[in-house]
Scaffold this active site. Structure first.
Site, PDB file in Angstrom:
ATOM      1  N   MET A 144      -2.040  -7.160   7.078  1.00  0.00           N
ATOM      2  CA  MET A 144      -3.019  -8.062   6.478  1.00  0.00           C
ATOM      3  C   MET A 144      -2.524  -8.704   5.184  1.00  0.00           C
ATOM      4  O   MET A 144      -3.323  -9.054   4.319  1.00  0.00           O
ATOM      5  CB  MET A 144      -4.310  -7.289   6.209  1.00  0.00           C
ATOM      6  N   SER A 145      -1.218  -8.861   5.035  1.00  0.00           N
ATOM      7  CA  SER A 145      -0.691  -9.400   3.775  1.00  0.00           C
ATOM      8  C   SER A 145       0.662 -10.053   4.026  1.00  0.00           C
ATOM      9  O   SER A 145       1.024 -10.358   5.164  1.00  0.00           O
ATOM     10  CB  SER A 145      -0.537  -8.268   2.751  1.00  0.00           C
ATOM     11  N   ALA A 153       2.629  -2.072   4.106  1.00  0.00           N
ATOM     12  CA  ALA A 153       2.349  -1.046   5.111  1.00  0.00           C
ATOM     13  C   ALA A 153       1.822  -1.768   6.342  1.00  0.00           C
ATOM     14  O   ALA A 153       1.008  -2.687   6.225  1.00  0.00           O
ATOM     15  CB  ALA A 153       1.310  -0.067   4.581  1.00  0.00           C
ATOM     16  N   HIS A 162      -5.535  -9.655  -1.658  1.00  0.00           N
ATOM     17  CA  HIS A 162      -5.593  -9.927  -0.225  1.00  0.00           C
ATOM     18  C   HIS A 162      -6.682 -10.947   0.086  1.00  0.00           C
ATOM     19  O   HIS A 162      -7.719 -10.993  -0.586  1.00  0.00           O
ATOM     20  CB  HIS A 162      -5.899  -8.652   0.565  1.00  0.00           C
ATOM     21  N   HIS A 215      -3.296   0.243  -4.591  1.00  0.00           N
ATOM     22  CA  HIS A 215      -2.759  -0.919  -5.298  1.00  0.00           C
ATOM     23  C   HIS A 215      -3.171  -0.801  -6.765  1.00  0.00           C
ATOM     24  O   HIS A 215      -4.321  -1.063  -7.128  1.00  0.00           O
ATOM     25  CB  HIS A 215      -3.316  -2.218  -4.701  1.00  0.00           C
ATOM     26  N   ASN A 250       1.326   3.633  10.933  1.00  0.00           N
ATOM     27  CA  ASN A 250       0.568   4.141  12.082  1.00  0.00           C
ATOM     28  C   ASN A 250       1.033   3.390  13.321  1.00  0.00           C
ATOM     29  O   ASN A 250       1.559   2.275  13.228  1.00  0.00           O
ATOM     30  CB  ASN A 250      -0.942   3.965  11.892  1.00  0.00           C
ATOM     31  N   HIS A 298      -6.955   4.234   6.401  1.00  0.00           N
ATOM     32  CA  HIS A 298      -6.198   3.855   5.211  1.00  0.00           C
ATOM     33  C   HIS A 298      -5.539   5.051   4.547  1.00  0.00           C
ATOM     34  O   HIS A 298      -4.468   4.934   3.946  1.00  0.00           O
ATOM     35  CB  HIS A 298      -7.119   3.129   4.222  1.00  0.00           C
ATOM     36  N   TYR A 346      -8.669 -10.812   2.575  1.00  0.00           N
ATOM     37  CA  TYR A 346      -9.881 -10.130   3.037  1.00  0.00           C
ATOM     38  C   TYR A 346     -10.763  -9.628   1.892  1.00  0.00           C
ATOM     39  O   TYR A 346     -11.935  -9.297   2.093  1.00  0.00           O
ATOM     40  CB  TYR A 346      -9.560  -8.983   3.995  1.00  0.00           C
ATOM     41  N   GLU A 347     -10.208  -9.556   0.681  1.00  0.00           N
ATOM     42  CA  GLU A 347     -11.010  -9.148  -0.468  1.00  0.00           C
ATOM     43  C   GLU A 347     -11.966 -10.246  -0.926  1.00  0.00           C
ATOM     44  O   GLU A 347     -12.816 -10.014  -1.778  1.00  0.00           O
ATOM     45  CB  GLU A 347     -10.102  -8.751  -1.625  1.00  0.00           C
ATOM     46  N   SER A 405       0.824  -1.209   0.000  1.00  0.00           N
ATOM     47  CA  SER A 405       0.000   0.000   0.000  1.00  0.00           C
ATOM     48  C   SER A 405       0.857   1.258   0.000  1.00  0.00           C
ATOM     49  O   SER A 405       1.707   1.441   0.866  1.00  0.00           O
ATOM     50  CB  SER A 405      -0.919   0.025   1.219  1.00  0.00           C
TER      51      SER A 405
END
Length: 318
Positions: free
Chosen positions: A232-233, A126, A96, A72, A256, A290, A98-99, A39
């Site tokens: 998450m990746s 990220a 991902h 992306h 963050n 995000h 989650y997609e 990201s």
């Protein structure tokens, strides 16, 4: 029990690799290195030479999953990098879990890279900083991971083994190549980046399925388990890369700082006089978003690009 590979996994990767090669000039058909751009890190594509350069949108590549996440771009880019003109492939954007993609699709591009002849993969992402010594904008060279999704059964190698790629039970204690990590630290110093505010750390990445950011209690749990960053990746790609015998170097950009403190209690005397808007603001301190991730990516892009280019220049200098 039938332990043969499911039909189509290796065949589909081979079909895709043949198509990709058909779209490339001869000097780009066998990339030595692949880079996965996380990201906000699509600017890594600027590390390669402007010519020859071929960009293939994921949408035209057979069997390729489509990325739907902001930041992306969704394209496979091929070119040459460094004074040695090393052929390289960049995945600008990733799929991902989650997609809604299966783990097979999340890791499909990694398998295609193996068939194309890639021997080294640099994976970027990220991530949220769990280690309180990390600042937003710092870069973490990964040296281990916690595959929480994999530990509960959502594992990229679940099912019959694909023997064409690797063995049934691949070890992961050496997943993060020590020579590549050594080169990363040397490149950081050679570029003089150690004299700047942004720091390079080594740490442990916790992989969670997403797409929600973690709760305060989850952040404390992950930190207690030894994680320095969370995202998450990345880990499914690394597992499949190691299964295929590809060397791995991975970087997390801290975008963050995760909130580790427990949230305010409803019976806290200090909040009793607050109105609704004030309560919302009080609870929202440190909340991740995000847009913040993408902005931190833009700020750190130049240092990340320089670092990757320096590492690869040294890797293929001899």
């Amino acid at each position: 029990m039938d332990t043969t590979a499911p039909p189509g996994v290796y065949q589909r990767a081979t079909e895709t690799a043949l198509y990709v090669r058909s779209m490339l000039p001869n000097n780009l058909q066998n990339p030595k290195v692949a880079i996965v751009c996380g990201s906000g890190l699509g600017g890594l594509v600027d590390t390669i030479e402007p010519d020859p350069k071929v960009e293939l949108a994921y949408g035209i590549i057979p069997n390729f999953p489509q990325s739907t996440v902001q930041g992306h771009a969704g394209k496979f880019v091929f070119g040459l990098i460094g004074p040695q003109k090393t052929p390289i492939a960049l995945l600008v954007g990733r799929a991902h879990f989650y997609e809604g993609h299966t783990m097979d699709l999340v890791t499909f591009a990694t398998r295609v890279c193996k068939v194309l002849g890639v021997g080294t993969i640099i994976v970027t992402n990220a991530a949220g900083g769990l280690n309180q010594d990390y600042a937003v904008g710092d870069i973490v060279c990964l040296n281990d991971h916690l595959n929480l999704a994999g530990l509960v059964g959502i594992h990229p190698l679940r099912g019959p083994n694909v023997d064409e790629f690797g063995v049934r039970f691949p070890p992961l204690s050496d997943a993060y190549d020590l020579d590549l990590r050594k080169r990363a630290h040397k490149a950081w110093k050679d570029l003089g980046l150690d004299k700047h505010k942004r720091r390079l750390h080594e740490g442990v990445y916790a992989f969670v399925a997403g797409p929600t950011y973690e709760t305060r209690a989850e952040c404390r749990m992950l930190r207690t388990l030894g994680a320095d960053v969370v995202g998450m990746s990345t880990i499914p790609e690394i597992v499949v890369a190691r299964h295929s015998g590809i060397r791995v170097l991975a970087f997390s950009l801290v975008t963050n700082s995760a909130v580790l403190e427990a949230g305010p209690r409803g019976d806290d005397p200090t909040i009793q006089a607050m109105n609704g808007a004030e309560l919302t603001e009080h609870l929202s301190k440190g909340k991740a978003n995000h847009e913040e991730v993408l902005e931190a990516g833009r700020e750190a892009a130049k240092d990340m690009q320089a670092l990757v280019k320096q590492i690869l220049s040294g890797l293929y200098a001899s």
